[in-house]
Design a protein around this motif. Structure first.
Motif, PDB file in Angstrom:
ATOM      1  N   ASN A  38       3.574   1.587  -1.550  1.00 17.76           N
ATOM      2  CA  ASN A  38       3.997   1.760  -2.936  1.00 17.76           C
ATOM      3  C   ASN A  38       2.843   2.195  -3.832  1.00 17.76           C
ATOM      4  O   ASN A  38       3.013   3.028  -4.716  1.00 17.76           O
ATOM      5  N   ILE A  39       1.670   1.600  -3.622  1.00 16.55           N
ATOM      6  CA  ILE A  39       0.527   1.841  -4.507  1.00 16.55           C
ATOM      7  C   ILE A  39      -0.258   3.068  -4.063  1.00 16.55           C
ATOM      8  O   ILE A  39      -0.814   3.786  -4.895  1.00 16.55           O
ATOM      9  N   PRO A  50       0.324   6.233  -2.991  1.00 13.16           N
ATOM     10  CA  PRO A  50       0.545   7.555  -3.611  1.00 13.16           C
ATOM     11  C   PRO A  50       0.102   7.591  -5.079  1.00 13.16           C
ATOM     12  O   PRO A  50      -0.447   8.585  -5.545  1.00 13.16           O
ATOM     13  N   ARG A  51       0.326   6.506  -5.812  1.00 16.54           N
ATOM     14  CA  ARG A  51      -0.110   6.467  -7.207  1.00 16.54           C
ATOM     15  C   ARG A  51      -1.627   6.427  -7.299  1.00 16.54           C
ATOM     16  O   ARG A  51      -2.227   6.994  -8.188  1.00 16.54           O
ATOM     17  N   TRP A  52      -2.256   5.724  -6.366  1.00 16.97           N
ATOM     18  CA  TRP A  52      -3.706   5.590  -6.346  1.00 16.97           C
ATOM     19  C   TRP A  52      -4.365   6.961  -6.146  1.00 16.97           C
ATOM     20  O   TRP A  52      -5.326   7.313  -6.828  1.00 16.97           O
ATOM     21  N   SER A  53      -3.815   7.728  -5.208  1.00 16.51           N
ATOM     22  CA  SER A  53      -4.423   9.026  -4.915  1.00 16.51           C
ATOM     23  C   SER A  53      -4.186  10.013  -6.064  1.00 16.51           C
ATOM     24  O   SER A  53      -4.935  10.962  -6.219  1.00 16.51           O
ATOM     25  N   SER A  54      -3.180   9.811  -6.883  1.00 19.55           N
ATOM     26  CA  SER A  54      -2.935  10.716  -7.990  1.00 19.55           C
ATOM     27  C   SER A  54      -3.923  10.503  -9.131  1.00 19.55           C
ATOM     28  O   SER A  54      -4.044  11.375  -9.997  1.00 19.55           O
ATOM     29  N   PHE A  55      -4.627   9.362  -9.150  1.00 17.65           N
ATOM     30  CA  PHE A  55      -5.607   9.098 -10.206  1.00 17.65           C
ATOM     31  C   PHE A  55      -6.915   9.837  -9.959  1.00 17.65           C
ATOM     32  O   PHE A  55      -7.773   9.856 -10.807  1.00 17.65           O
ATOM     33  N   ARG A  56      -7.099  10.415  -8.829  1.00 15.63           N
ATOM     34  CA  ARG A  56      -8.369  11.089  -8.508  1.00 15.63           C
ATOM     35  C   ARG A  56      -8.457  12.423  -9.168  1.00 15.63           C
ATOM     36  O   ARG A  56      -7.608  13.148  -9.428  1.00 15.63           O
ATOM     37  N   TRP A  76       0.830  -1.205   0.000  1.00 16.04           N
ATOM     38  CA  TRP A  76       0.000   0.000   0.000  1.00 16.04           C
ATOM     39  C   TRP A  76       0.865   1.257   0.000  1.00 16.04           C
ATOM     40  O   TRP A  76       0.511   2.264  -0.609  1.00 16.04           O
TER      41      TRP A  76
END
Length: 196
Positions: A187-188, A190-196, A185
């Motif tokens: 690792n994923i 920060p990338r996940w929140s950038s997709f919003r 989590w």
């Protein structure tokens, strides 16, 4: 049928080809399956060995008890004058009594009697060859009871040990999973929140 059974056992022990299954998941499954197999193999063997050991010990005890004799004892005091609660037995009074040993010698000592016993009362007791009071001889029914209890308790103890071991492995595996999920989590996330 045999092939399906082998594939089923392989899935339980090794796991399937699921890419989401981690090494810790496969290891936990393999250890759990090995515990079940160990119980199925070891429980009957341990029960058999334990029952034989208990039987051999009981046979030695019965051999020793062959020299014991039952003799008549006479109480020299009433239960009211005796000691109540000795050895934690509150329904028994310990009183002085006299009896004759198997070798003919006169012996006196303390014996347990019921709370309504009177002085001069006769009772039958078991004694050793030297005249020391002892418990009754071990009967065949008592030996069978000991063996039955052993046959049940040894496999139950093994099952409890394996269950506790399985539980401990589960706790360790869950900690490893949580650590891996946290790292994933991190690792994923920060990338996940950038997709919003």
């Amino acid at each position: 049928m045999k092939r399906q059974l082998c594939q089923g056992m392989r899935r339980i022990v090794v796991g399937d080809d699921n890419p989401l299954r981690r090494y810790v998941d496969r290891l936990e499954s393999a250890l759990t399956a090995s515990f079940v197999i160990a119980f199925l193999v070891a429980a009957p063997l341990l029960a058999l060995v334990s029952v034989r050991a208990v039987g051999a010990g009981a046979a030695r005890e019965q051999q020793t008890e062959q020299a014991w004799r039952q003799v008549r004892a006479v109480t020299t005091q009433s239960a009211a004058a005796g000691i109540i609660g000795l050895d934690g037995e509150w329904d028994t009074a310990w009183v002085t009594a006299r009896w004759t040993a198997p070798d003919g010698g006169r012996v006196s000592g303390m014996l347990p009697v019921e709370l309504n016993a009177r002085a001069g009362q006769h009772l039958m007791i078991w004694v050793t060859p030297t005249g020391d009071p002892t418990h009754a001889r071990l009967t065949t029914a008592e030996v069978i009871d000991r063996e039955a209890i052993t046959a049940i308790s040894v496999p139950a103890g093994l099952a409890l040990l394996l269950l506790l071991s399985s539980w401990a492995i589960r706790v360790v595996a869950n900690r490893r999973r949580m650590t891996a999920w946290t790292k994933a989590w991190e690792n994923i996330g920060p990338r996940w929140s950038s997709f919003r």
